[in-house]
Design a protein around this motif. Structure first.
Motif, PDB file in Angstrom:
ATOM      1  N   ALA A 225       0.832  -1.212   0.000  1.00 41.75           N
ATOM      2  CA  ALA A 225       0.000   0.000   0.000  1.00 41.75           C
ATOM      3  C   ALA A 225       0.863   1.256   0.000  1.00 41.75           C
ATOM      4  O   ALA A 225       1.887   1.327   0.683  1.00 41.75           O
ATOM      5  N   ALA A 226       0.415   2.260  -0.754  1.00 36.52           N
ATOM      6  CA  ALA A 226       1.184   3.509  -0.874  1.00 36.52           C
ATOM      7  C   ALA A 226       0.724   4.571   0.108  1.00 36.52           C
ATOM      8  O   ALA A 226       1.341   5.628   0.227  1.00 36.52           O
ATOM      9  N   SER A 227      -0.372   4.309   0.830  1.00 36.63           N
ATOM     10  CA  SER A 227      -0.877   5.288   1.799  1.00 36.63           C
ATOM     11  C   SER A 227      -1.637   4.565   2.900  1.00 36.63           C
ATOM     12  O   SER A 227      -1.995   3.383   2.776  1.00 36.63           O
ATOM     13  N   LYS A 228      -1.909   5.286   3.979  1.00 35.49           N
ATOM     14  CA  LYS A 228      -2.660   4.701   5.093  1.00 35.49           C
ATOM     15  C   LYS A 228      -4.089   4.397   4.677  1.00 35.49           C
ATOM     16  O   LYS A 228      -4.658   3.372   5.069  1.00 35.49           O
ATOM     17  N   ASP A 229      -4.677   5.280   3.894  1.00 36.34           N
ATOM     18  CA  ASP A 229      -6.045   5.053   3.446  1.00 36.34           C
ATOM     19  C   ASP A 229      -6.143   3.774   2.615  1.00 36.34           C
ATOM     20  O   ASP A 229      -7.088   2.985   2.769  1.00 36.34           O
ATOM     21  N   GLU A 230      -5.160   3.590   1.734  1.00 40.95           N
ATOM     22  CA  GLU A 230      -5.155   2.384   0.920  1.00 40.95           C
ATOM     23  C   GLU A 230      -4.954   1.150   1.790  1.00 40.95           C
ATOM     24  O   GLU A 230      -5.611   0.122   1.584  1.00 40.95           O
ATOM     25  N   ALA A 231      -4.042   1.261   2.790  1.00 40.32           N
ATOM     26  CA  ALA A 231      -3.788   0.141   3.696  1.00 40.32           C
ATOM     27  C   ALA A 231      -5.040  -0.211   4.498  1.00 40.32           C
ATOM     28  O   ALA A 231      -5.364  -1.388   4.699  1.00 40.32           O
ATOM     29  N   LYS A 232      -5.762   0.830   4.948  1.00 45.28           N
ATOM     30  CA  LYS A 232      -6.993   0.603   5.718  1.00 45.28           C
ATOM     31  C   LYS A 232      -8.040  -0.089   4.850  1.00 45.28           C
ATOM     32  O   LYS A 232      -8.739  -1.016   5.294  1.00 45.28           O
ATOM     33  N   LYS A 233      -8.184   0.362   3.601  1.00 46.68           N
ATOM     34  CA  LYS A 233      -9.144  -0.247   2.684  1.00 46.68           C
ATOM     35  C   LYS A 233      -8.800  -1.715   2.448  1.00 46.68           C
ATOM     36  O   LYS A 233      -9.685  -2.589   2.459  1.00 46.68           O
ATOM     37  N   LEU A 234      -7.513  -1.993   2.250  1.00 49.43           N
ATOM     38  CA  LEU A 234      -7.076  -3.370   2.006  1.00 49.43           C
ATOM     39  C   LEU A 234      -7.239  -4.233   3.250  1.00 49.43           C
ATOM     40  O   LEU A 234      -7.496  -5.440   3.151  1.00 49.43           O
ATOM     41  N   LEU A 235      -7.063  -3.620   4.436  1.00 46.56           N
ATOM     42  CA  LEU A 235      -7.292  -4.341   5.687  1.00 46.56           C
ATOM     43  C   LEU A 235      -8.753  -4.788   5.764  1.00 46.56           C
ATOM     44  O   LEU A 235      -9.046  -5.935   6.129  1.00 46.56           O
ATOM     45  N   ASP A 236      -9.655  -3.871   5.434  1.00 48.28           N
ATOM     46  CA  ASP A 236     -11.081  -4.210   5.426  1.00 48.28           C
ATOM     47  C   ASP A 236     -11.354  -5.387   4.490  1.00 48.28           C
ATOM     48  O   ASP A 236     -12.067  -6.344   4.840  1.00 48.28           O
TER      49      ASP A 236
END
Length: 461
Positions: A225-236
């Motif tokens: 992931a390139a950002s926290k938002d992307e990481a959070k989305k992928l975590l979901d």
């Protein structure tokens, strides 16, 4: 039976240690004989004689205490006019005789390492094959297929080098709000969801593998992931893909796991040089899996570092056995030398050192650990410690310090360069002072070891 097992291990340990002493003194002995130097006595052990006989011009002795040995040569410590006296031999012959003991210790290390290495079914490379789902190293630079060749300037020849380099990395405090830490916590949160099912004994191995595959695939995406938002989305997405395999789970109750980004935390980190797609590249500030072993370690802020990736195996054949034997022994010698340098630089402290008491304790500890899985493992653990001891003895003895073989070699080197020997009296004084300092240092280290044993602070206790 347990008493007999322990007794057998003690005997094996003593015999291996005596082999180390024998190899050292035999190095002096055989080169002296080949150089025409008279050997008055060749003794194994110290103290009263148990067995003693004379053959030719040499007395051979086995003495009571298995703590040393010696090769007493005519004219070694004082001038002698007798034929075959050490002091009358050519300087290059004396140099060979003096250094031969240390060389034999290292050669014995190769032989012992072969005996240790040949038993393995396969060997470990330094090429990454896969990561744990919550691997720190995966989101700070390392990739599958990377061959690690250097860590913080320490060259990596094999898996043992890799273990040493990572275990001696410094740790730093990193802020909890960084992207890397966020991704680490996100993958750990996903692992937490998986662990609920991993503990479910009703799931078959195949069913649990499906859960793990969903976790592994999702964490791999989070790590990129390139950002926290992307990481959070992928975590979901990852958590939902795991829960989706559970037909009884009510997805309407799903909540995104909380990610703590407020607290700072320790991280072992370093610069890692890898070969990737045929090219060498350096990855800066790679973070390694860092955790606290228990509550006491957390209170004292003493984190532990561990591997969070697997490496590709090396198939066992004649070539790899010999190759591993050579590189593993050389790596051990490099480790000893590096440790000495780091000790001088202050990276290792007084408490990291051990004398005879500490070594005996370490042998006992590794033997006990080995006995938990079998007698053969206990013997192999003792053998490995003995390999370290013989290589250590060889390297340390080569140091140019008075009373050591390296110190005496230095005197001979000076004599060879300037074509004039150092006065015998001066050499004796310097060697005596050096011996006193070494014995005093050994005594201090032994007292420290005993204190650590009594207080329970000895490493591994």
């Amino acid at each position: 039976m347990q008493i007999l097992t322990v007794a057998a291990l003690i005997v094996i340990g003593i015999l291996l240690f005596e082999l180390i002493i024998f190899s050292h003194e035999f190095g002096h002995f055989i080169t002296a004989k080949l150089s025409g130097v008279k050997v008055n006595e060749f003794a194994l052990g110290m103290g009263p004689k148990i067995i003693s006989f004379v053959k030719g011009e040499t007395r051979y002795s086995l003495r009571l205490f298995p703590i040393g040995g010696y090769c007493a040569m005519e004219g070694e410590d004082e001038d002698s006019e007798e034929k075959g006296a050490f002091n009358n031999a050519k300087v290059w012959k004396r140099m060979i005789i003096i250094i031969a003991g240390a060389v034999m210790n290292i050669l014995l290390g190769f032989v012992m390492m072969f005996a240790f290495t040949v038993q393995a079914d396969s060997y470990s490379s330094t090429t990454i094959s896969q990561f744990q789902p919550n691997a720190f190293t995966a989101n700070t630079g390392l990739q599958t297929g990377d061959k690690i060749v250097e860590v913080n300037g320490y060259s990596i020849w094999n898996s043992r080098d890799l273990q040493f380099a990572i275990s001696t990395l410094p740790y730093e405090t990193v802020e909890g709000n960084t992207l890397e830490v966020y991704k680490e916590r996100a993958t750990s949160a996903a692992c937490g969801v998986y662990n609920k099912y991993a503990k479910d004994e009703s799931l078959s191995k195949d069913e649990l593998q499906k859960y793990y595959n969903a976790l592994s695939e999702g964490c791999s995406k989070i790590n990129k992931a390139a950002s926290k938002d992307e990481a959070k989305k992928l975590l979901d997405e990852t958590c939902k893909s795991i829960y989706a395999l559970d037909k009884s789970y009510d997805m309407s109750k799903y909540k995104t796991p909380e990610i703590d980004t407020t607290t700072s935390r320790p991280r072992f980190m370093g610069d890692v040089k890898v070969v990737r797609d045929g090219k060498e590249i350096t990855l800066e500030n790679v973070q390694f899996f860092t955790y606290y072993a228990d509550e006491d370690a957390e209170k004292e802020n003493k984190p532990t570092v561990a591997f969070d990736f697997a490496v590709e195996p090396i198939e066992k054949n004649v070539g790899t056995v010999l190759g591993e034997t050579f590189t593993q022994t050389c790596s051990m010698a490099k480790t000893v030398w590096t440790s000495l340098v780091w000790l001088v630089q202050g990276r290792f402290t007084f408490n990291d050192m051990s004398g005879p008491v500490g070594i005996a304790t370490a042998v006992t500890q590794v033997a006990s650990m080995g006995l938990q899985t079998g007698f053969g493992d206990a013997v192999n653990n003792i053998l490995f410690v003995m390999i370290l001891i013989t290589v250590n003895l060889g390297i340390v003895n080569m140091l140019p310090f008075p009373a050591l073989d390296g110190g005496r070699f230095l005197f001979l080197l000076i004599e060879w360069i300037f074509k004039k020997p150092i006065p015998r009296k001066a050499e004796q004084i310097v060697n005596t002072v050096g011996l006193v300092l070494l014995l005093a240092f050994m005594l201090i280290i032994s007292v420290k070891d005993v204190f650590q044993l009594v207080t329970g602070t000895f490493p591994g206790m």
